[in-house]
Design a protein around this motif. Structure first.
Motif, PDB file in Angstrom:
ATOM      1  N   LYS A 153     -45.763  32.384  23.883  1.00  0.00           N
ATOM      2  CA  LYS A 153     -46.714  33.390  23.627  1.00  0.00           C
ATOM      3  C   LYS A 153     -47.733  33.797  24.902  1.00  0.00           C
ATOM      4  O   LYS A 153     -47.614  34.728  25.237  1.00  0.00           O
ATOM      5  CB  LYS A 153     -47.768  33.664  22.972  1.00  0.00           C
ATOM      6  CG  LYS A 153     -47.333  32.991  21.415  1.00  0.00           C
ATOM      7  CD  LYS A 153     -48.137  33.358  20.503  1.00  0.00           C
ATOM      8  CE  LYS A 153     -47.343  33.328  18.961  1.00  0.00           C
ATOM      9  NZ  LYS A 153     -48.904  32.526  17.538  1.00  0.00           N
ATOM     10  N   ILE A 154     -47.977  32.664  26.051  1.00  0.00           N
ATOM     11  CA  ILE A 154     -49.059  32.732  26.793  1.00  0.00           C
ATOM     12  C   ILE A 154     -48.057  33.739  28.544  1.00  0.00           C
ATOM     13  O   ILE A 154     -48.723  34.556  28.451  1.00  0.00           O
ATOM     14  CB  ILE A 154     -49.509  31.444  27.636  1.00  0.00           C
ATOM     15  CG1 ILE A 154     -50.665  31.266  26.749  1.00  0.00           C
ATOM     16  CG2 ILE A 154     -50.013  31.411  29.138  1.00  0.00           C
ATOM     17  CD1 ILE A 154     -50.508  30.103  27.101  1.00  0.00           C
ATOM     18  N   ASN A 181     -48.033  37.635  27.631  1.00  0.00           N
ATOM     19  CA  ASN A 181     -48.901  38.161  27.510  1.00  0.00           C
ATOM     20  C   ASN A 181     -49.012  38.572  29.039  1.00  0.00           C
ATOM     21  O   ASN A 181     -49.497  39.348  30.094  1.00  0.00           O
ATOM     22  CB  ASN A 181     -49.884  37.453  27.308  1.00  0.00           C
ATOM     23  CG  ASN A 181     -50.838  38.102  27.248  1.00  0.00           C
ATOM     24  OD1 ASN A 181     -51.290  39.319  27.263  1.00  0.00           O
ATOM     25  ND2 ASN A 181     -52.378  37.370  27.449  1.00  0.00           N
ATOM     26  N   THR A 203     -46.859  40.705  30.432  1.00  0.00           N
ATOM     27  CA  THR A 203     -47.489  41.989  30.035  1.00  0.00           C
ATOM     28  C   THR A 203     -46.529  42.876  28.561  1.00  0.00           C
ATOM     29  O   THR A 203     -46.639  44.283  28.689  1.00  0.00           O
ATOM     30  CB  THR A 203     -48.044  43.421  30.407  1.00  0.00           C
ATOM     31  OG1 THR A 203     -46.801  44.045  31.278  1.00  0.00           O
ATOM     32  CG2 THR A 203     -49.620  42.865  31.785  1.00  0.00           C
ATOM     33  N   SER A 204     -46.167  41.580  28.001  1.00  0.00           N
ATOM     34  CA  SER A 204     -45.487  42.672  26.855  1.00  0.00           C
ATOM     35  C   SER A 204     -46.196  42.646  25.557  1.00  0.00           C
ATOM     36  O   SER A 204     -47.343  42.248  25.788  1.00  0.00           O
ATOM     37  CB  SER A 204     -43.930  41.744  26.933  1.00  0.00           C
ATOM     38  OG  SER A 204     -44.400  40.354  26.002  1.00  0.00           O
ATOM     39  N   HIS A 205     -46.458  43.645  24.056  1.00  0.00           N
ATOM     40  CA  HIS A 205     -46.541  43.683  23.501  1.00  0.00           C
ATOM     41  C   HIS A 205     -45.775  42.424  22.785  1.00  0.00           C
ATOM     42  O   HIS A 205     -45.335  42.743  21.624  1.00  0.00           O
ATOM     43  CB  HIS A 205     -46.478  44.817  22.857  1.00  0.00           C
ATOM     44  CG  HIS A 205     -47.274  45.894  24.032  1.00  0.00           C
ATOM     45  ND1 HIS A 205     -47.466  47.095  23.669  1.00  0.00           N
ATOM     46  CD2 HIS A 205     -47.958  45.441  24.419  1.00  0.00           C
ATOM     47  CE1 HIS A 205     -48.754  48.209  24.953  1.00  0.00           C
ATOM     48  NE2 HIS A 205     -48.667  46.748  25.229  1.00  0.00           N
ATOM     49  N   ASP A 223     -48.635  39.493  16.773  1.00  0.00           N
ATOM     50  CA  ASP A 223     -48.893  37.800  15.737  1.00  0.00           C
ATOM     51  C   ASP A 223     -48.251  37.963  14.943  1.00  0.00           C
ATOM     52  O   ASP A 223     -46.842  37.058  14.321  1.00  0.00           O
ATOM     53  CB  ASP A 223     -50.587  37.718  14.730  1.00  0.00           C
ATOM     54  CG  ASP A 223     -51.518  37.136  16.504  1.00  0.00           C
ATOM     55  OD1 ASP A 223     -51.012  36.667  17.062  1.00  0.00           O
ATOM     56  OD2 ASP A 223     -52.199  36.866  16.015  1.00  0.00           O
ATOM     57  N   THR A 275     -43.930  36.837  15.385  1.00  0.00           N
ATOM     58  CA  THR A 275     -44.030  35.355  15.771  1.00  0.00           C
ATOM     59  C   THR A 275     -43.620  34.326  15.163  1.00  0.00           C
ATOM     60  O   THR A 275     -44.348  34.855  13.990  1.00  0.00           O
ATOM     61  CB  THR A 275     -45.123  35.034  16.971  1.00  0.00           C
ATOM     62  OG1 THR A 275     -46.472  35.213  16.301  1.00  0.00           O
ATOM     63  CG2 THR A 275     -45.622  35.935  18.179  1.00  0.00           C
TER      64      THR A 275
END
Ligand code: FMN
Length: 178
Positions: A121-122, A125, A128-130, A133, A136
């Motif tokens: 997830k980090i 991020n 810079t993908s979208h 929550d 996931t």
């Protein structure tokens, strides 16, 4: 709609690959789906390559991401982190930016998987993908939820995977031009 799927496991009997193949059978008509299966063939990331001499497989990998409307990543955890082959593949996109604003779904299927899930997830991020929550899912104890024919046997896991896929497809649809 075009979806690219990346599997973090190179194992022939991979449960993560089975999940990606199962998802393929649930897709509505009109969705193109490709599982990129050369992740283990990508060379080690080396930032000294400049644009002209990037290895051919890396060029192909980057192009597949760029051309996809969304990417699903499904991975195990190894030694409390992401599998090296998946991390290596993601590193190749850091400066070229193919994941920028790309809808991404993250599924971690592992014995535990908490660390790899959080780490991925980090990373996504930072790239810079979208990643909403709702796109996931952490599936712990995966080996107890899949049988020897690669079928997911746990009803709750099947439900959750359907929800993630639904959320992901809606997210992509919302970004596509009408
Ligand atoms: C060397 C090695 C290290 C592992 N380390 C972890 C770990 O730190 N955390 C975890 O949840 N699972 C760990 N596992 C278990 C794998 O996540 C599990 O075998 C998973 O099913 C592999 O995914 P696959 O079936 O898609 O290949 C490890 C497995 C191996 C072989």
């Amino acid at each position: 709609m075009k979806i690219l799927a990346l599997c973090g496991s190179l194992r022939p009997e991979s449960s993560n690959m089975s999940i990606l193949k199962t998802i393929q059978t649930w897709l509505p008509d009109g969705v193109q789906y490709e599982i990129y299966d050369n992740i283990g063939l990508l060379p080690h990331f080396d930032p000294t390559f400049n644009h002209e001499d990037v290895p051919g497989e890396v060029v192909r990998f980057r192009r597949l991401i760029a051309n996809a409307d969304g990417v699903i990543i499904c991975t195990p955890e190894y030694v409390f982190g992401l599998p090296g082959s998946l991390k290596n593949a993601l590193d190749w996109t850091a400066s070229s930016g193919e994941f920028n604003e790309k809808p991404v779904a993250i599924i971690t299927a592992s014995s535990s998987g908490e660390n790899a899930h959080a780490s991925l997830k980090i990373i996504m991020n930072v790239l810079t993908s979208h990643v909403p929550d709702t796109s996931t899912l952490l599936i712990s104890y995966i080996r107890t939820k899949i049988n020897s024919q690669s079928q997911i046997t746990d009803a709750e896991t099947i439900d959750k995977l359907h929800s993630v896929l639904q959320s992901f497809l809606q997210h992509i649809s919302g970004k596509l031009p009408n």
